[in-house]
Design an enzyme around this catalytic site. Structure first.
Site, mmCIF file in Angstrom:
data_model
loop_
_atom_site.group_PDB
_atom_site.id
_atom_site.type_symbol
_atom_site.label_atom_id
_atom_site.label_comp_id
_atom_site.label_asym_id
_atom_site.label_seq_id
_atom_site.Cartn_x
_atom_site.Cartn_y
_atom_site.Cartn_z
ATOM 1 N N GLU A 64 0.829 -1.212 0.118
ATOM 2 C CA GLU A 64 0.136 0.009 -0.012
ATOM 3 C C GLU A 64 0.842 1.211 -0.097
ATOM 4 O OE1 GLU A 64 -4.219 -1.525 1.921
ATOM 5 O OE2 GLU A 64 -2.723 -0.463 3.373
ATOM 6 N N GLU A 223 -6.228 -7.813 -0.682
ATOM 7 C CA GLU A 223 -6.609 -7.738 0.707
ATOM 8 C C GLU A 223 -8.276 -7.364 0.491
ATOM 9 O OE1 GLU A 223 -4.852 -4.951 3.404
ATOM 10 O OE2 GLU A 223 -2.948 -5.258 2.683
#
Length: 591
Positions: A64, A223
């Site tokens: 991320e 995710e």
């Protein structure tokens, strides 16, 4: 922690110049040469250690990027920003022209005078062009850092594909993922559900947008959550059935891999209340049973041949532009209640209400093969985008252009002579000014009714003139003193060889757009489902090059709905029968 203690110069600084101290994650600056040296050494050591291991099927680089260190205002960042501007503009005069620095005595005489948008005092306003460029620069610097890590891996293990997890959802615009998508071997995404009424629609919209970045190739869900997350102010859990339904919907939208954060719920740390595949309650829990059921469903889909199939192209493309979102975030816009990201989602939901599952595509991709193109709040425009739109509409494509589109050039400098700027000839209207709608001030105009029963909130366009061949489909209804009563709200304009373009002159929301679509499509000469059951079921199709077709059916309502006629072999039936879909129901059919 040892690295930041030994080399505190790797730590980011906030806009006030204060050190962002370690204690969470991503406590590093993308432009730090010291951190880069240590990070690349670690990449090389890991790759050398694991090269040849049969379990390694891909490298997932970083995690991320930009989630917590998107912006850095350090001197490293300042010097890198100066170099970035020099490379982008060539001369300082070009920077001055792009940023409009004559205003407020900001004119620059040397690249060394360029600063990041550091703190300039409470209530003051940053230069819009500089702020927009700093957001572009910040995405580029993180991408450059990722590419450096990626290249070390590729040098040592050239046959292993490489990716990193994006963070794409309707309101997430941290990085320019369309740009980043060119640097990965396959696109991966992290997505966390939106609680409430937009849960399923936002998830489908985001999946379509990921597919747009992936150029409709299969992608990887890196995710998601089995139930509640931990980082919102209030963290609702997923309702029974949503764990399986959500994963099947990601699969329907093009995901060839379904993963979760996290496998085993943490006992300590900041994410200990984040749900997991194996929750704190243990194996004797609804979440774990659903995870096992999902595993069986995914195995059945794989055995049925879904892997490698691609999302069937829709006839409608909704255009998304992250840089228009960045520009709309500036505090000195007509209304801070208007942000670019809400409009494409509203159009996606409105089309779903009429049984149309649309594609969402980045602004700089090809629009070939689409019969209808929606330009929703694409605030920044350039000649290339305008020419492509003009070419498509002239060639027979229908275009729907909304308020707040083609307002400024790519440097956030307003177009002169009325809006929508470069494409006024296509839409056949001229917008003179904006009409913000608000309840902030007692007695102010807070909404505008439309003659078709819809209602505009937050912002409307003041359309002062229309071309002779422009058809007005709906008008605003308002007090005479407002100056908007009777002005055009929905219009149709013939352009080219019997083709048409439209402008929607106000923020209608998903309900207002859905109410307006029948008259728009009637004027466009296009069919649109308008029966009582329209919108009950979200239908998504994946097609394989070997001829196999996988049809996914999802209930969009909070009550049981009827299942459309099933043609093919039922592979999965979750919270459903052959005739009924429960509120979280899903059916997958192969033919």
């Amino acid at each position: 922690m040892w690295l930041t203690q030994a080399h505190p110069e790797v730590l980011p600084r906030d806009e006030r110049g204060d050190v962002v101290w370690p204690g969470a994650r991503q406590h590093w600056r993308a432009t730090s040469p010291v951190f880069r040296e240590h990070a690349l050494r670690l990449c090389r050591a890991m790759t050398e250690h694991y090269r040849g291991h049969p379990a390694i099927v891909s490298w997932h680089v970083g995690n991320e990027y930009g989630c917590h260190n998107r912006f850095d205002y350090s001197d490293d960042a300042m010097h890198a920003f100066q170099d970035w501007c020099r490379e982008r503009y060539g001369t300082i005069d070009a920077v001055n022209e792009a940023w409009g620095t004559s205003f407020w005595s900001q004119r620059l005489t040397d690249f060394g005078q360029i600063l990041p948008p550091r703190f300039i005092g409470e209530g003051n306003f940053p230069n819009p062009g500089r702020l927009l460029d700093f957001k572009r620069f910040s995405s580029d610097m993180l991408k450059r850092f990722y590419c450096a890590e990626r290249d070390v891996l590729a040098e040592i293990t050239p046959d292993i594909p490489i990716t990193t997890n994006f963070m794409i959802s309707a309101n997430q615009s941290a990085l320019d993922y369309d740009d980043w998508a060119r640097e990965v071997d396959f696109v991966s995404n992290d997505h966390y559900f939106t609680p409430g009424a937009q849960h399923i629609d936002e998830l489908a919209y985001s999946g379509s947008l990921v597919g747009g970045f992936a150029r409709r190739r299969p992608w990887f869900l890196m995710e998601q959550s089995t139930s509640a997350v931990n980082w919102r102010g209030v963290n609702p859990r997923k309702q029974p059935g949503e764990l399986i339904r959500d994963s099947l919907l990601h699969t329907a939208m093009g995901a060839d891999a379904i993963c979760y954060f996290q496998w085993r719920q943490s006992r300590a740390g900041a994410e200990k209340f984040h749900s997991a595949m194996l929750p704190a309650a243990g194996e004797d829990s609804r979440i774990f049973y659903d995870v096992c059921e999902l595993g069986a469903d995914l195995r059945a889909l794989a055995q049925a041949g879904v892997l490698g199939s691609r999302l069937r192209r829709s006839s409608v493309a909704i255009v998304y532009d992250v840089q228009s979102q960045w520009a709309s975030e500036h505090p000195t816009t007509p209304s801070r209640d208007v942000r670019e990201w809400t409009e494409p989602l509203d159009w996606f939901v409105a089309f779903a209400e009429h049984d149309v599952t649309t594609d969402v595509t980045p602004v700089h991709t090809t629009w070939d093969d689409y019969g209808t193109i929606v330009i929703p709040c694409v605030y920044l425009f350039d000649e290339d985008v305008a020419d492509r739109l003009r070419k498509h509409v002239r060639g027979g494509v229908r275009a729907i252009v909304t308020y707040y589109s083609a307002i400024a050039d790519m440097n956030d400098r307003l177009f002169l002579g009325g809006w929508p700027g470069l494409i006024g000839d296509v839409v056949g209207v001229r917008v003179e000014e904006h009409c913000p709608l608000t309840s902030m001030y007692p007695g102010a105009l807070d909404h505008l009714d439309l003659s078709n029963g819809a209602c505009a909130h937050d912002l409307a366009d003041v359309v002062t003139s229309v071309d002779d061949d422009t058809q007005v489909l709906a008008t605003f209804t308002a007090p005479p003193t407002s100056g908007t009563d009777g002005l055009p709200a929905l219009t149709a304009h013939r352009y080219g060889d019997g083709t048409a373009a439209y402008v929607v002159a106000g923020k209608l929301g998903a309900d207002g757009i859905a109410r307006s679509l029948p008259c728009l499509f009637d004027a466009l000469g296009l069919p649109l489902a308008d029966d009582d059951a329209a919108g009950d079921v979200l239908r998504v199709v994946r097609e394989h090059e070997d001829g196999a077709v996988f049809e996914f059916l999802f209930n969009r309502r909070d009550h049981d709905v009827a299942v459309p006629d099933i043609d093919g072999d039922v592979i999965i039936m979750s919270h459903a029968t052959r005739t009924t879909l429960a509120p979280t129901g899903a059916i997958v059919v192969r033919r």
